[in-house]
Motif scaffolding. Structure first.
Motif, PDB file in Angstrom:
ATOM      1  N   PHE A  83       0.824  -1.208   0.000  1.00  6.11           N
ATOM      2  CA  PHE A  83       0.000   0.000   0.000  1.00  6.11           C
ATOM      3  C   PHE A  83       0.863   1.265   0.000  1.00  6.11           C
ATOM      4  O   PHE A  83       0.546   2.245  -0.682  1.00  6.11           O
ATOM      5  CB  PHE A  83      -0.928   0.010   1.214  1.00  6.11           C
ATOM      6  N   GLN A  84       1.947   1.248   0.755  1.00  8.52           N
ATOM      7  CA  GLN A  84       2.831   2.410   0.814  1.00  8.52           C
ATOM      8  C   GLN A  84       3.530   2.645  -0.521  1.00  8.52           C
ATOM      9  O   GLN A  84       3.696   3.783  -0.965  1.00  8.52           O
ATOM     10  CB  GLN A  84       3.888   2.213   1.906  1.00  8.52           C
ATOM     11  N   ARG A  85       3.909   1.564  -1.172  1.00 12.93           N
ATOM     12  CA  ARG A  85       4.698   1.674  -2.406  1.00 12.93           C
ATOM     13  C   ARG A  85       3.831   2.069  -3.601  1.00 12.93           C
ATOM     14  O   ARG A  85       4.311   2.739  -4.521  1.00 12.93           O
ATOM     15  CB  ARG A  85       5.400   0.336  -2.673  1.00 12.93           C
ATOM     16  N   TYR A  86       2.556   1.658  -3.585  1.00  8.32           N
ATOM     17  CA  TYR A  86       1.685   1.910  -4.734  1.00  8.32           C
ATOM     18  C   TYR A  86       0.386   2.592  -4.256  1.00  8.32           C
ATOM     19  O   TYR A  86      -0.696   2.003  -4.306  1.00  8.32           O
ATOM     20  CB  TYR A  86       1.356   0.603  -5.452  1.00  8.32           C
ATOM     21  N   PRO A  87       0.470   3.835  -3.806  1.00 10.40           N
ATOM     22  CA  PRO A  87      -0.681   4.482  -3.157  1.00 10.40           C
ATOM     23  C   PRO A  87      -1.865   4.759  -4.079  1.00 10.40           C
ATOM     24  O   PRO A  87      -2.999   4.894  -3.601  1.00 10.40           O
ATOM     25  CB  PRO A  87      -0.088   5.792  -2.628  1.00 10.40           C
TER      26      PRO A  87
ATOM     27  N   VAL B  18      -6.844  -6.343   7.320  1.00  6.21           N
ATOM     28  CA  VAL B  18      -6.858  -5.884   5.930  1.00  6.21           C
ATOM     29  C   VAL B  18      -7.778  -4.671   5.787  1.00  6.21           C
ATOM     30  O   VAL B  18      -7.420  -3.673   5.146  1.00  6.21           O
ATOM     31  CB  VAL B  18      -7.303  -7.021   4.986  1.00  6.21           C
ATOM     32  N   SER B  19      -8.948  -4.726   6.404  1.00  9.51           N
ATOM     33  CA  SER B  19      -9.882  -3.601   6.358  1.00  9.51           C
ATOM     34  C   SER B  19      -9.258  -2.353   6.983  1.00  9.51           C
ATOM     35  O   SER B  19      -9.352  -1.251   6.425  1.00  9.51           O
ATOM     36  CB  SER B  19     -11.183  -3.963   7.087  1.00  9.51           C
ATOM     37  N   ASP B  20      -8.617  -2.515   8.125  1.00 11.33           N
ATOM     38  CA  ASP B  20      -7.995  -1.371   8.803  1.00 11.33           C
ATOM     39  C   ASP B  20      -6.885  -0.761   7.951  1.00 11.33           C
ATOM     40  O   ASP B  20      -6.745   0.473   7.880  1.00 11.33           O
ATOM     41  CB  ASP B  20      -7.419  -1.807  10.157  1.00 11.33           C
ATOM     42  N   LEU B  21      -6.092  -1.611   7.300  1.00 10.25           N
ATOM     43  CA  LEU B  21      -5.017  -1.102   6.451  1.00 10.25           C
ATOM     44  C   LEU B  21      -5.570  -0.356   5.240  1.00 10.25           C
ATOM     45  O   LEU B  21      -5.035   0.683   4.837  1.00 10.25           O
ATOM     46  CB  LEU B  21      -4.125  -2.258   5.998  1.00 10.25           C
ATOM     47  N   ILE B  22      -6.627  -0.887   4.663  1.00 10.29           N
ATOM     48  CA  ILE B  22      -7.256  -0.209   3.518  1.00 10.29           C
ATOM     49  C   ILE B  22      -7.739   1.174   3.929  1.00 10.29           C
ATOM     50  O   ILE B  22      -7.553   2.160   3.200  1.00 10.29           O
ATOM     51  CB  ILE B  22      -8.422  -1.061   2.975  1.00 10.29           C
ATOM     52  N   GLN B  23      -8.336   1.267   5.103  1.00 11.41           N
ATOM     53  CA  GLN B  23      -8.796   2.566   5.595  1.00 11.41           C
ATOM     54  C   GLN B  23      -7.626   3.474   5.956  1.00 11.41           C
ATOM     55  O   GLN B  23      -7.642   4.677   5.652  1.00 11.41           O
ATOM     56  CB  GLN B  23      -9.695   2.366   6.810  1.00 11.41           C
ATOM     57  N   GLN B  24      -6.620   2.904   6.602  1.00 15.04           N
ATOM     58  CA  GLN B  24      -5.459   3.698   7.017  1.00 15.04           C
ATOM     59  C   GLN B  24      -4.772   4.359   5.831  1.00 15.04           C
ATOM     60  O   GLN B  24      -4.350   5.521   5.901  1.00 15.04           O
ATOM     61  CB  GLN B  24      -4.457   2.811   7.759  1.00 15.04           C
ATOM     62  N   TYR B  25      -4.684   3.616   4.719  1.00 13.08           N
ATOM     63  CA  TYR B  25      -4.019   4.145   3.531  1.00 13.08           C
ATOM     64  C   TYR B  25      -5.012   4.749   2.529  1.00 13.08           C
ATOM     65  O   TYR B  25      -4.645   5.001   1.383  1.00 13.08           O
ATOM     66  CB  TYR B  25      -3.174   3.045   2.879  1.00 13.08           C
ATOM     67  N   GLN B  26      -6.236   4.975   3.013  1.00 20.84           N
ATOM     68  CA  GLN B  26      -7.268   5.670   2.223  1.00 20.84           C
ATOM     69  C   GLN B  26      -7.439   5.033   0.847  1.00 20.84           C
ATOM     70  O   GLN B  26      -7.391   5.699  -0.187  1.00 20.84           O
ATOM     71  CB  GLN B  26      -6.915   7.162   2.105  1.00 20.84           C
TER      72      GLN B  26
ATOM     73  N   GLU C  46     -10.168   2.721   0.132  1.00 16.84           N
ATOM     74  CA  GLU C  46     -11.475   2.084  -0.032  1.00 16.84           C
ATOM     75  C   GLU C  46     -11.991   2.233  -1.457  1.00 16.84           C
ATOM     76  O   GLU C  46     -12.719   1.364  -1.950  1.00 16.84           O
ATOM     77  CB  GLU C  46     -12.473   2.673   0.968  1.00 16.84           C
ATOM     78  N   HIS C  47     -11.638   3.315  -2.121  1.00 15.88           N
ATOM     79  CA  HIS C  47     -12.094   3.561  -3.494  1.00 15.88           C
ATOM     80  C   HIS C  47     -11.165   2.940  -4.535  1.00 15.88           C
ATOM     81  O   HIS C  47     -11.446   3.008  -5.738  1.00 15.88           O
ATOM     82  CB  HIS C  47     -12.198   5.065  -3.753  1.00 15.88           C
ATOM     83  N   LEU C  48     -10.062   2.323  -4.077  1.00 19.30           N
ATOM     84  CA  LEU C  48      -9.076   1.746  -4.998  1.00 19.30           C
ATOM     85  C   LEU C  48      -8.876   0.254  -4.777  1.00 19.30           C
ATOM     86  O   LEU C  48      -7.901  -0.316  -5.259  1.00 19.30           O
ATOM     87  CB  LEU C  48      -7.719   2.456  -4.822  1.00 19.30           C
ATOM     88  N   THR C  49      -9.796  -0.362  -4.050  1.00 18.46           N
ATOM     89  CA  THR C  49      -9.578  -1.753  -3.666  1.00 18.46           C
ATOM     90  C   THR C  49     -10.820  -2.599  -3.891  1.00 18.46           C
ATOM     91  O   THR C  49     -11.931  -2.186  -3.563  1.00 18.46           O
ATOM     92  CB  THR C  49      -9.171  -1.842  -2.178  1.00 18.46           C
ATOM     93  N   TYR C  50     -10.613  -3.779  -4.476  1.00 21.71           N
ATOM     94  CA  TYR C  50     -11.592  -4.860  -4.436  1.00 21.71           C
ATOM     95  C   TYR C  50     -11.072  -5.900  -3.447  1.00 21.71           C
ATOM     96  O   TYR C  50      -9.859  -6.104  -3.344  1.00 21.71           O
ATOM     97  CB  TYR C  50     -11.735  -5.543  -5.799  1.00 21.71           C
ATOM     98  N   TRP C  51     -11.991  -6.559  -2.752  1.00 21.20           N
ATOM     99  CA  TRP C  51     -11.578  -7.706  -1.950  1.00 21.20           C
ATOM    100  C   TRP C  51     -12.644  -8.779  -2.033  1.00 21.20           C
ATOM    101  O   TRP C  51     -13.785  -8.514  -2.424  1.00 21.20           O
ATOM    102  CB  TRP C  51     -11.224  -7.322  -0.520  1.00 21.20           C
TER     103      TRP C  51
END
Length: 324
Positions: free
Chosen positions: A146-150, A169-177, A179-184
């Motif tokens: 997430f940090q490398r490919y924001p 995984v949910s917390d990390l998705i939110q932490q790195y903002q 939610e609009h760039l992720t499918y799970w």
């Protein structure tokens, strides 16, 4: 009025309504607006046929070669770190025995610099002998990705029915903002239900049970009337990969696979889903003939491939009209 006439009338109305709404779903559904769509999706990170799968080295190469979304898999280590790796076991990718869940992250072995392609042992994938890139062949943490490919869309396959993994995984998705760039999602319907409960704002792809339900609903005419929870439809189109994996099975099983392929993959069904704002992604396709079939005959949104460079060349030389 006789029972026969009533039944015939109802059946006729149902058939006509189904036919019309299959092509005009916007008459009863508000079309979803996906935050992003992707055509070139790197299977297992940067494309397992072009680089060492699920490594930062593979991700870097894939994005350089036209990848629009990374597909990756997540597990949890013994010390509760979320890592990116496909298999539960380490032996195929590192040469050492052990389960990821039984080993602390700092003690995980490095990924080997050469690896057999997962579906064809006659093909060897090589990494990078440059010592400066040594850290890129370590099993990555999800947060490092997430940090490398924001700004890169990422498709995450949750491999374990683990509540802590799902929350992390949910917390990390939110932490790195993201939610609009992720499918799970997951093949497992049980896991998928947990994902929706954990964070309904993250677009979830369908479980195999949901995919089967959508396919059955299509063939009996119910799909236009069916509310759909997943925001992305991901399904296999059997190609060279499936042929290689199943080359030693008997002819009866091959016939069954063919029937399943014909049932699962239908252009009208895919177009209906896309008209409702649900992108259709298929896997795993690895040559130009398969790309052509998927885009022109099946009207898919995007393809997961082990060879994203080859897919990028195809996309550059062929322009297709997308419904979304």
């Amino acid at each position: 009025m006789s029972v026969f006439v009533v039944c015939t009338t109802v059946a006729t109305v149902y058939a006509i309504s189904s036919f019309v709404l299959l092509r005009r779903p916007q008459w009863i559904y508000r079309k979803r607006r996906p935050a992003f769509i992707a055509r070139n999706i790197a299977h297992r990170g940067g494309g397992a046929g072009e680089s060492i799968e699920n490594s930062l080295l593979a991700f870097d190469r894939g994005l350089t070669n036209g990848v629009e979304m990374l597909e990756l898999d997540c597990h949890m280590t013994k010390d509760r770190q979320t890592v990116v790796h496909h298999d539960f076991l380490l032996n195929r990718t590192t040469g050492q025995l052990g389960f990821i869940k039984d080993i602390e992250y700092d003690k995980l072995p490095r990924i080997t610099n050469t690896m057999q392609l997962y579906y064809d042992s006659n093909i060897t994938i090589s990494g990078d002998n440059n010592p400066k890139n040594e850290d890129l062949l370590r099993i990555p943490l999800l947060k490092d990705v997430f940090q490398r490919y924001p700004t890169t869309p990422i498709n995450i396959d949750i491999k374990e029915d683990n509540d802590e993994l799902i929350k992390q995984v949910s917390d990390l998705i939110q932490q790195y903002q993201r939610e609009h760039l992720t499918y799970w999602g997951s093949f497992s319907h049980k896991i998928c239900r947990k994902l929706t409960i954990q964070n309904p704002r993250i677009v979830r792809f369908c479980s195999m049970k949901e995919a089967a339900g959508i396919v059955v609903a299509y063939w009996i005419g119910l799909l236009p009337f069916l509310p759909i929870t997943p925001g992305a439809f991901e399904i296999p189109i059997p190609g060279v990969v499936f042929q290689k994996i199943t080359e030693n099975v008997n002819w009866k099983f091959k016939i069954l696979l063919y029937i399943i392929e014909r049932t699962l993959n239908n252009q009208k069904m895919f177009e209906h889903l896309q008209r409702r704002g649900i992108p259709v992604y298929v896997w795993i396709l690895n040559n130009e003939q398969e790309f052509q079939y998927a885009f022109t005959k099946m009207s898919v949104t995007g393809i997961m491939t082990d060879y994203p460079t080859l897919l990028q060349k195809y996309l550059q030389s062929n322009q297709h009209k997308f419904i979304l």
